[in-house]
Design a protein around this motif. Structure first.
Motif, PDB file in Angstrom:
ATOM      1  N   PRO A 109       0.806  -1.227   0.000  1.00  0.00           N
ATOM      2  CA  PRO A 109       0.000   0.000   0.000  1.00  0.00           C
ATOM      3  C   PRO A 109       0.838   1.276   0.000  1.00  0.00           C
ATOM      4  N   SER A 110       2.067   1.198   0.497  1.00  0.00           N
ATOM      5  CA  SER A 110       2.943   2.369   0.585  1.00  0.00           C
ATOM      6  C   SER A 110       3.467   2.836  -0.767  1.00  0.00           C
ATOM      7  N   GLY A 111       3.305   1.983  -1.798  1.00  0.00           N
ATOM      8  CA  GLY A 111       3.896   2.284  -3.094  1.00  0.00           C
ATOM      9  C   GLY A 111       5.172   1.499  -3.344  1.00  0.00           C
ATOM     10  N   ASP A 112       5.653   0.793  -2.336  1.00  0.00           N
ATOM     11  CA  ASP A 112       6.809  -0.085  -2.496  1.00  0.00           C
ATOM     12  C   ASP A 112       6.365  -1.363  -3.210  1.00  0.00           C
ATOM     13  N   TYR A 113       7.314  -2.053  -3.823  1.00  0.00           N
ATOM     14  CA  TYR A 113       7.010  -3.361  -4.394  1.00  0.00           C
ATOM     15  C   TYR A 113       8.239  -4.236  -4.328  1.00  0.00           C
ATOM     16  N   ARG A 114       8.021  -5.525  -4.488  1.00  0.00           N
ATOM     17  CA  ARG A 114       9.111  -6.497  -4.507  1.00  0.00           C
ATOM     18  C   ARG A 114       8.929  -7.398  -5.721  1.00  0.00           C
ATOM     19  N   LEU A 115       9.956  -7.451  -6.559  1.00  0.00           N
ATOM     20  CA  LEU A 115       9.948  -8.246  -7.784  1.00  0.00           C
ATOM     21  C   LEU A 115      10.878  -9.434  -7.599  1.00  0.00           C
ATOM     22  N   VAL A 116      10.339 -10.640  -7.734  1.00  0.00           N
ATOM     23  CA  VAL A 116      11.102 -11.870  -7.512  1.00  0.00           C
ATOM     24  C   VAL A 116      11.151 -12.674  -8.804  1.00  0.00           C
ATOM     25  N   THR A 117      12.360 -13.033  -9.222  1.00  0.00           N
ATOM     26  CA  THR A 117      12.553 -13.842 -10.424  1.00  0.00           C
ATOM     27  C   THR A 117      13.216 -15.158 -10.033  1.00  0.00           C
ATOM     28  N   TYR A 118      12.669 -16.273 -10.549  1.00  0.00           N
ATOM     29  CA  TYR A 118      13.170 -17.612 -10.230  1.00  0.00           C
ATOM     30  C   TYR A 118      13.920 -18.203 -11.414  1.00  0.00           C
ATOM     31  N   SER A 119      14.962 -18.966 -11.116  1.00  0.00           N
ATOM     32  CA  SER A 119      15.681 -19.704 -12.143  1.00  0.00           C
ATOM     33  C   SER A 119      16.165 -21.027 -11.566  1.00  0.00           C
ATOM     34  N   ASP A 120      16.451 -21.966 -12.466  1.00  0.00           N
ATOM     35  CA  ASP A 120      16.942 -23.289 -12.059  1.00  0.00           C
ATOM     36  C   ASP A 120      16.050 -23.897 -10.979  1.00  0.00           C
ATOM     37  N   LEU A 121      14.739 -23.771 -11.155  1.00  0.00           N
ATOM     38  CA  LEU A 121      13.800 -24.273 -10.153  1.00  0.00           C
ATOM     39  C   LEU A 121      13.591 -25.772 -10.306  1.00  0.00           C
ATOM     40  N   LYS A 122      13.653 -26.467  -9.186  1.00  0.00           N
ATOM     41  CA  LYS A 122      13.429 -27.918  -9.165  1.00  0.00           C
ATOM     42  C   LYS A 122      12.298 -28.215  -8.191  1.00  0.00           C
ATOM     43  N   VAL A 123      11.241 -28.830  -8.681  1.00  0.00           N
ATOM     44  CA  VAL A 123      10.092 -29.177  -7.861  1.00  0.00           C
ATOM     45  C   VAL A 123      10.203 -30.636  -7.428  1.00  0.00           C
ATOM     46  N   ASN A 124       9.906 -30.890  -6.153  1.00  0.00           N
ATOM     47  CA  ASN A 124       9.987 -32.236  -5.581  1.00  0.00           C
ATOM     48  C   ASN A 124      11.346 -32.894  -5.848  1.00  0.00           C
TER      49      ASN A 124
END
Length: 231
Positions: A195-210
């Motif tokens: 709400p403050s106008g801040d944001y966080r951008l997260v980028t994933y790579s080399d993701l391994k599920v289970n």
């Protein structure tokens, strides 16, 4: 640092790992995506990935970039452990253990612990947003807009926008944008708006599920570090 800021900064880094949508040839409806989330929830046990986190502070128009890795292990539908390790000059590791956030500072060899019992349910819901959270629970907690297909990080993806339904959540988190890869069925990118106008951008790579080998010890902070209770 206020308790709410600690757990919010932690949880927004790790939500929304395992999404849905696999057919590149046509647009995926919201119902199809949520159905796939329901199916994925039955088999999710954990994940590992490399992450890049850009935190934007609106009032001074500045960005801070952190690089690291994240590991998550779920032992039951509503019990999980995770560890985020950031590298670089300001290296630190952040772990969530039930009702406690633990932050490890390698230069000080110190773990600072914060009790987030008051916010535990909210934090767990944010975490479960992507770690095996069924689509029906997602629909219960958020108003969902399907913004269609987009190309992000050289991958075809589906762009979903989530707006929290709970007024208490909206005080901390205005909305979340997710770009879910059609190739890996997991997010390529996430953007969390405050709400403050801040944001966080997260980028994933080399993701391994289970991943087949993810021992609990891989999510532990150094046992020999000094411990400080902060609240």
């Amino acid at each position: 640092m206020k308790n709410s800021s600690i757990w919010l900064n932690l949880t927004v880094c790790v939500v929304a790992f395992c999404g849905a949508a696999t057919n590149i040839g046509r647009a995926q409806s919201t119902t199809e995506i949520l159905t796939r989330l329901d199916q994925a929830a039955t088999s999710f046990t954990g994940a590992t990935a490399s992450i890049r986190v850009i935190t934007h502070t609106g009032v001074i128009n500045e960005d801070e970039t952190q690089i690291g890795n994240v590991a998550v292990k779920r032992s039951s539908p509503h019990e999980m452990r995770f560890l985020i390790t950031f590298t670089g000059p300001d290296a630190q590791a952040i772990a969530l253990r039930d009702q406690t956030v633990q932050i490890y500072y390698p230069k000080l060899n110190t773990v600072r612990e914060y009790d987030i019992g008051k916010y535990r349910d909210f934090a767990q819901k944010l975490i479960l947003l992507g770690f095996g959270m069924p689509g029906r629970e997602l629909r219960d907690s958020y108003d969902i807009s399907n913004l269609g297909g987009e190309r992000v990080e050289s991958q075809d993806s589906v762009h979903l926008q989530l707006t929290p339904k709970a007024s208490e959540v909206l005080k901390q988190l205005s909305r979340v944008d997710l770009w879910i890869s059609l190739k890996t069925n997991c997010p390529v990118q996430q953007k969390f708006y405050m709400p403050s106008g801040d944001y966080r951008l997260v980028t994933y790579s080399d993701l391994k599920v289970n991943p087949p080998q993810l021992p609990t010890s891989a999510l532990e902070l150094p046992k020999g570090a000094k411990r400080e209770q902060m609240n």
